[in-house]
Design a protein around this motif. Structure first.
Motif, mmCIF file in Angstrom:
data_model
loop_
_atom_site.group_PDB
_atom_site.id
_atom_site.type_symbol
_atom_site.label_atom_id
_atom_site.label_comp_id
_atom_site.label_asym_id
_atom_site.label_seq_id
_atom_site.Cartn_x
_atom_site.Cartn_y
_atom_site.Cartn_z
ATOM 1 N N LEU A 197 -26.783 -3.081 6.249
ATOM 2 C CA LEU A 197 -26.575 -3.607 4.890
ATOM 3 C C LEU A 197 -25.570 -2.758 4.117
ATOM 4 N N ARG A 198 -25.642 -1.427 4.330
ATOM 5 C CA ARG A 198 -24.723 -0.530 3.616
ATOM 6 C C ARG A 198 -23.282 -0.812 4.013
ATOM 7 N N ARG A 199 -23.082 -1.076 5.321
ATOM 8 C CA ARG A 199 -21.725 -1.404 5.805
ATOM 9 C C ARG A 199 -21.231 -2.707 5.162
ATOM 10 N N GLN A 200 -22.110 -3.713 5.139
ATOM 11 C CA GLN A 200 -21.737 -4.993 4.517
ATOM 12 C C GLN A 200 -21.426 -4.794 3.037
ATOM 13 N N LEU A 201 -22.256 -3.996 2.384
ATOM 14 C CA LEU A 201 -22.081 -3.757 0.943
ATOM 15 C C LEU A 201 -20.761 -3.043 0.674
ATOM 16 N N ASP A 202 -20.417 -2.068 1.530
ATOM 17 C CA ASP A 202 -19.142 -1.352 1.366
ATOM 18 C C ASP A 202 -17.969 -2.334 1.403
ATOM 19 N N ARG A 203 -18.057 -3.314 2.338
ATOM 20 C CA ARG A 203 -16.973 -4.313 2.440
ATOM 21 C C ARG A 203 -16.901 -5.162 1.169
ATOM 22 N N VAL A 204 -18.085 -5.567 0.679
ATOM 23 C CA VAL A 204 -18.135 -6.405 -0.527
ATOM 24 C C VAL A 204 -17.599 -5.635 -1.733
ATOM 25 N N VAL A 205 -17.991 -4.345 -1.833
ATOM 26 C CA VAL A 205 -17.544 -3.514 -2.963
ATOM 27 C C VAL A 205 -16.032 -3.331 -2.923
ATOM 28 N N LYS A 206 -15.475 -3.154 -1.703
ATOM 29 C CA LYS A 206 -14.010 -3.013 -1.581
ATOM 30 C C LYS A 206 -13.315 -4.282 -2.084
ATOM 31 N N THR A 207 -13.880 -5.442 -1.722
ATOM 32 C CA THR A 207 -13.310 -6.716 -2.193
ATOM 33 C C THR A 207 -13.352 -6.778 -3.708
ATOM 34 N N ARG A 208 -14.471 -6.332 -4.294
ATOM 35 C CA ARG A 208 -14.604 -6.354 -5.759
ATOM 36 C C ARG A 208 -13.594 -5.406 -6.409
ATOM 37 N N GLU A 209 -13.347 -4.272 -5.729
ATOM 38 C CA GLU A 209 -12.367 -3.320 -6.277
ATOM 39 C C GLU A 209 -10.973 -3.949 -6.307
ATOM 40 N N LEU A 210 -10.661 -4.714 -5.255
ATOM 41 C CA LEU A 210 -9.367 -5.412 -5.229
ATOM 42 C C LEU A 210 -9.291 -6.422 -6.368
ATOM 43 N N HIS A 211 -10.405 -7.144 -6.577
ATOM 44 C CA HIS A 211 -10.439 -8.114 -7.687
ATOM 45 C C HIS A 211 -10.261 -7.403 -9.023
ATOM 46 N N ARG A 212 -10.899 -6.210 -9.131
ATOM 47 C CA ARG A 212 -10.810 -5.484 -10.400
ATOM 48 C C ARG A 212 -9.383 -4.987 -10.635
ATOM 49 N N LYS A 213 -8.735 -4.539 -9.550
ATOM 50 C CA LYS A 213 -7.340 -4.092 -9.690
ATOM 51 C C LYS A 213 -6.450 -5.262 -10.112
ATOM 52 N N ALA A 214 -6.722 -6.431 -9.504
ATOM 53 C CA ALA A 214 -5.949 -7.626 -9.868
ATOM 54 C C ALA A 214 -6.180 -7.968 -11.336
ATOM 55 N N ARG A 215 -7.430 -7.778 -11.769
ATOM 56 C CA ARG A 215 -7.768 -8.108 -13.162
ATOM 57 C C ARG A 215 -7.133 -7.096 -14.128
ATOM 58 N N ALA A 216 -6.978 -5.840 -13.647
ATOM 59 C CA ALA A 216 -6.364 -4.814 -14.501
ATOM 60 C C ALA A 216 -4.923 -5.192 -14.830
ATOM 61 N N LYS A 217 -4.306 -5.968 -13.914
ATOM 62 C CA LYS A 217 -2.937 -6.406 -14.171
ATOM 63 C C LYS A 217 -2.908 -7.536 -15.199
ATOM 64 N N VAL A 218 -4.054 -8.244 -15.327
ATOM 65 C CA VAL A 218 -4.148 -9.222 -16.416
ATOM 66 C C VAL A 218 -4.435 -8.377 -17.649
ATOM 67 N N PRO A 219 -3.524 -8.312 -18.556
ATOM 68 C CA PRO A 219 -3.607 -7.277 -19.582
ATOM 69 C C PRO A 219 -4.599 -7.609 -20.699
ATOM 70 N N TYR A 220 -5.852 -7.870 -20.334
ATOM 71 C CA TYR A 220 -6.867 -8.131 -21.347
ATOM 72 C C TYR A 220 -7.876 -6.989 -21.369
ATOM 73 N N PRO A 221 -8.276 -6.570 -22.540
ATOM 74 C CA PRO A 221 -9.337 -5.559 -22.606
ATOM 75 C C PRO A 221 -10.689 -6.158 -22.200
ATOM 76 N N ILE A 222 -11.570 -5.308 -21.642
ATOM 77 C CA ILE A 222 -12.909 -5.770 -21.232
ATOM 78 C C ILE A 222 -13.925 -5.433 -22.330
ATOM 79 N N VAL A 223 -14.671 -6.462 -22.747
ATOM 80 C CA VAL A 223 -15.768 -6.281 -23.708
ATOM 81 C C VAL A 223 -17.063 -6.523 -22.941
#
Length: 424
Positions: free
Chosen positions: A180-206
């Motif tokens: 499960l930890r291995r699967q979770l690491d993969r999912v978290v990496k995907t989320r990090e990519l999404h977050r980086k993509a979102r950081a380029k959308v120049p909106y502040p997070i509330v």
């Protein structure tokens, strides 16, 4: 107790009120919250609830023999199938009580795990719940094993009855946790990519945070028009929900709704859901939504503050308190609450249900995010269309002149807008 089950289980909730417990909570309020927790599970009928005063918890049975017999008669008469104990119950206590009452028993951690398991919607949420449940089961196996060792005597060097099976169970759990930890690491990496993509959308997070059932999802729905589950139910939201939204003040933000916090959250779940709350750590501003009509609102606020501190939320991130559910207050209490909020620039009395007070709150959010605006001249080349359209999309351009080298723009923007522009 999943949604496809049709059988309705009759349950009884018990809150052990331990007299000399250090952080002793108000027993009636604790029982009310425990009943609300139970109500969050589908196909469960809470037939009744009782506060059980306790001087000293019995190591083998939690309650004394007289109280066990008294509760057994009640459980039998009410045809109860499941007893929910609002507190920790050791494996030995659980086994002995189940035997005495002939019912299934869940302690507070087990109940919360059931709810999380039923509510988790994203892949990450599901994996984290599975890991939390396995960690919980593993600790109980270890405790049960030491109990067996004590029961048969000896120093524990020689294998005893049940030891082989328990060891096998522990190994199976450990192997599953690794998977499960291995699967979770993969999912978290995907989320990090999404977050980086979102950081380029120049909106502040509330980020909206708060004790469970404080009204975060109702506020989120009102601001975004999203159909997020917003029932009067503990843990209605378990996975962060993100929406890009343009506030009435004209600024674009990403609004994040998060899982409700709760006192005595099982340690297995605090660790498991830390990643789910990463959006809070990345937030530009945090709105702490409080149910100001709740009798324990101050204690709930303290619990939320402690969890935010444990998450490592930067003290520099602006935090505004939203005193929600003012519509539930009587006129006198409402006026007193409004007067207190008016005196504190970080507090806003509001009702997510009626919309009262939200205009003032959103203006304050805009002010905190934009700060003092400044005017500046920018030069952009003809190949810089992306940044130019971003500036116009945000409504920051006051004037534009073009020459042979590109565009000369006069902009009015905040330090936040300027920093985001530089990341494009």
């Amino acid at each position: 107790m999943k949604e496809h089950d049709t059988h309705v289980t009759r349950a009884w909730v018990l809150h052990p009120d331990i007299r000399f417990e250090r952080d002793r909570r108000d027993a009636d309020m604790a029982l009310e919250e425990a009943v609300a927790l139970a109500a969050a599970l589908p196909n469960l009928d809470v037939a009744g609830a009782t506060v059980v005063p306790l001087r000293d918890p019995h190591p083998g049975t939690l309650f004394g023999s007289g109280k066990i017999e008294e509760l057994r008669a009640r459980i039998e008469a009410e045809e109860i199938e499941l007893v929910l104990v609002d507190g920790p119950v050791s494996p030995v206590q659980q086994r002995n009580l189940e035997k005495a009452w002939k019912v299934k028993l869940l302690d507070r951690t087990g109940l919360i795990l059931e709810i999380f398991s039923d509510r988790a919607a994203t892949r990450e949420g599901v994996l984290q719940v599975e890991m939390a449940a396995l960690s919980y089961q593993r600790t109980r196996l270890v405790r049960a094993w030491t109990h067996l060792e004590r029961q048969r005597g000896g120093l524990g060097f020689v294998g005893g009855p049940g030891e082989t099976q328990i060891e096998a169970d522990r190994r199976a759990i450990d192997e599953q946790l690794v998977r499960l930890r291995r699967q979770l690491d993969r999912v978290v990496k995907t989320r990090e990519l999404h977050r980086k993509a979102r950081a380029k959308v120049p909106y502040p997070i509330v980020a909206l945070v708060g004790y469970t059932n404080a009204g975060k999802s109702t506020l989120f729905n009102r601001l975004t028009g999203a159909d997020v589950m917003a029932k009067d139910m503990l843990f209605a939201t378990l996975d962060p929900t993100m929406r890009a939204v343009r506030l009435p003040t004209g600024i674009d933000v990403i609004l994040s709704d998060t899982v409700g916090f709760i006192s005595d959250l099982p340690t297995e779940l605090v660790a498991a859901f830390r990643a789910t709350l990463e959006e809070v750590i990345a937030a530009d501003i945090i709105l702490h939504v409080r149910d100001i009509s709740h009798p324990n609102t101050a204690e709930q606020a303290r619990d939320v503050d402690q969890i935010l501190t444990s998450l490592g939320v930067n003290e520099d991130v602006p935090l505004l308190e939203v005193w929600n559910k003012t519509d539930r207050l009587d006129p006198e209490s409402h006026d007193a609450m409004q007067a207190r909020a008016d005196r504190d620039e970080g507090v806003f009395a509001a009702s997510a249900l009626t919309g009262a007070g939200l205009d003032t709150l959103l203006r304050a959010v805009t002010d905190r995010l934009q700060g003092d605006s400044i005017e500046e001249d920018l030069r952009l080349g003809f190949d810089d269309g992306k940044r130019r359209s971003w500036l116009f999309g945000k409504g920051l351009v006051l004037d534009e002149r073009q020459d042979d080298d590109g565009s000369l723009l006069r902009v009015r923007w905040s330090a936040t807008d300027r920093a985001r522009f530089q990341t494009l």
